[in-house]
Design an enzyme around this catalytic site. Structure first.
Site, mmCIF file in Angstrom:
data_model
loop_
_atom_site.group_PDB
_atom_site.id
_atom_site.type_symbol
_atom_site.label_atom_id
_atom_site.label_comp_id
_atom_site.label_asym_id
_atom_site.label_seq_id
_atom_site.Cartn_x
_atom_site.Cartn_y
_atom_site.Cartn_z
ATOM 1 N N LYS A 227 0.834 -1.207 0.000
ATOM 2 C CA LYS A 227 0.000 0.000 0.000
ATOM 3 C C LYS A 227 0.868 1.256 0.000
ATOM 4 C CE LYS A 227 -3.829 -2.254 2.487
ATOM 5 N NZ LYS A 227 -4.776 -2.143 3.648
ATOM 6 N N GLU B 146 -9.384 -9.855 -8.015
ATOM 7 C CA GLU B 146 -8.405 -8.782 -7.805
ATOM 8 C C GLU B 146 -7.308 -8.808 -8.881
ATOM 9 O OE1 GLU B 146 -7.263 -9.529 -3.750
ATOM 10 O OE2 GLU B 146 -9.175 -8.809 -2.965
ATOM 11 N N TYR C 171 -12.309 -2.570 -3.444
ATOM 12 C CA TYR C 171 -12.869 -2.484 -2.092
ATOM 13 C C TYR C 171 -14.397 -2.418 -2.082
ATOM 14 C CZ TYR C 171 -8.246 -1.995 0.077
ATOM 15 O OH TYR C 171 -6.969 -2.233 0.534
ATOM 16 N N ASN D 237 -1.740 -0.212 7.044
ATOM 17 C CA ASN D 237 -1.141 -1.467 7.497
ATOM 18 C C ASN D 237 -0.274 -2.164 6.438
ATOM 19 O OD1 ASN D 237 -3.219 -2.197 5.875
ATOM 20 N ND2 ASN D 237 -4.432 -3.226 7.439
ATOM 21 N N HIS E 129 -1.857 -5.472 1.401
ATOM 22 C CA HIS E 129 -3.119 -6.170 1.146
ATOM 23 C C HIS E 129 -2.776 -7.541 0.610
ATOM 24 C CE1 HIS E 129 -7.002 -7.281 -0.566
ATOM 25 N NE2 HIS E 129 -6.298 -7.720 -1.593
HETATM 26 P P1 IDP Z 1 -7.611 -6.935 5.422
HETATM 27 O O1 IDP Z 1 -6.781 -5.936 4.652
HETATM 28 O O2 IDP Z 1 -6.862 -7.471 6.608
HETATM 29 O O3 IDP Z 1 -8.208 -8.001 4.537
HETATM 30 P P2 IDP Z 1 -10.272 -5.711 5.471
HETATM 31 O O4 IDP Z 1 -11.282 -5.992 6.527
HETATM 32 O O5 IDP Z 1 -10.485 -6.302 4.117
HETATM 33 O O6 IDP Z 1 -8.829 -6.122 6.069
HETATM 34 O O7 IDP Z 1 -10.188 -4.126 5.342
HETATM 35 C C1 IDP Z 1 -9.515 -3.513 4.265
HETATM 36 C C2 IDP Z 1 -8.625 -2.426 4.809
HETATM 37 O O8 IDP Z 1 -9.434 -1.396 5.407
HETATM 38 C C3 IDP Z 1 -7.689 -2.856 5.944
HETATM 39 O O9 IDP Z 1 -6.503 -3.469 5.481
HETATM 40 C C4 IDP Z 1 -7.431 -1.545 6.646
HETATM 41 O O10 IDP Z 1 -6.502 -0.741 5.910
HETATM 42 C C5 IDP Z 1 -8.801 -0.888 6.573
HETATM 43 N N1 IDP Z 1 -9.660 -1.211 7.725
HETATM 44 C C6 IDP Z 1 -10.365 -2.361 7.927
HETATM 45 N N2 IDP Z 1 -11.080 -2.316 9.064
HETATM 46 C C7 IDP Z 1 -10.815 -1.107 9.618
HETATM 47 C C8 IDP Z 1 -11.280 -0.468 10.820
HETATM 48 O O11 IDP Z 1 -12.077 -1.010 11.593
HETATM 49 N N3 IDP Z 1 -10.785 0.780 11.079
HETATM 50 C C9 IDP Z 1 -9.919 1.411 10.228
HETATM 51 N N4 IDP Z 1 -9.480 0.861 9.079
HETATM 52 C C10 IDP Z 1 -9.921 -0.407 8.769
HETATM 53 MG MG MG Z 2 -9.579 -7.773 2.984
#
Ligand code: IDP
Ligand code: MG
Length: 147
Positions: A16, A137, A56, A123, A126
């Site tokens: 990212k 994707e 997304y 984070n 992805h």
């Molecule tokens: P993942 O990347 O671990 O699969 P997802 O639930 O698919 O997690 O969410 C996509 C992205 O959205 C996450 O990687 C993170 O950057 C962001 N995100 C997900 N849940 C939250 C939240 O509760 N608060 C803030 N950001 C979130």
């Molecule tokens: Mg995800």
């Protein structure tokens, strides 16, 4: 004779914009290769709004959706297709939990990420969460590699 799968699994990984900006692309790719997976496509791109809306779509309407799209549009990212048996769950394991504070030490997010007090968690990576997600994707980021 040992039977093997005919087609290796593929996963779509993104470094990212936070990871790219911090110079962590090489470290992420190093961990993928050190684990034993192969890189089959790699591209440094600025995501379009269309790509992010498709990528997304499952999160549309959630409070972090627009911050997430803005974050993912904040600079270049590295899109990667990785290959190898069970690479989808294996990369999720390498990446660690979504929340970098909770992510275990030893994982990409646990070692390299932290909470910055923002509306969206930055984070670093992805990774596709299922074979269906990976196929979807890959077609978004690498239409030429669509399966
Ligand atoms: P993942 O990347 O671990 O699969 P997802 O639930 O698919 O997690 O969410 C996509 C992205 O959205 C996450 O990687 C993170 O950057 C962001 N995100 C997900 N849940 C939250 C939240 O509760 N608060 C803030 N950001 C979130
Ligand atoms: Mg995800």
């Amino acid at each position: 004779m040992t039977e093997t799968n005919q087609t290796p699994q593929h996963s779509l990984v993104l470094v990212k914009p936070d990871g790219y900006r911090r110079g962590l692309t090489g470290e992420v790719l190093r961990r993928i290769e050190a684990k034993g997976y192969r890189l089959v496509a790699l591209s440094i791109v600025e995501a379009t709004q269309e790509q992010l809306a498709a990528h997304y779509a499952e999160h549309e309407g959630k409070p972090f959706y627009q911050p997430l799209v803005d974050f993912m549009s904040s600079g270049p990212l590295a899109a990667v297709i990785i290959e190898g048996d069970a690479c989808i769950p294996a990369f999720r394991s390498l990446a660690g939990a979504t929340d970098p504070t909770a992510a275990a030490p030893g994982t990409i997010r646990g070692d390299l990420g932290r909470d910055w007090g923002l509306k969206v968690q930055q984070n670093i990576v992805h990774g596709s969460d299922s074979p269906e997600s990976a196929a979807r994707e890959i077609s978004i980021w690498f239409p030429e590699h669509a399966e």
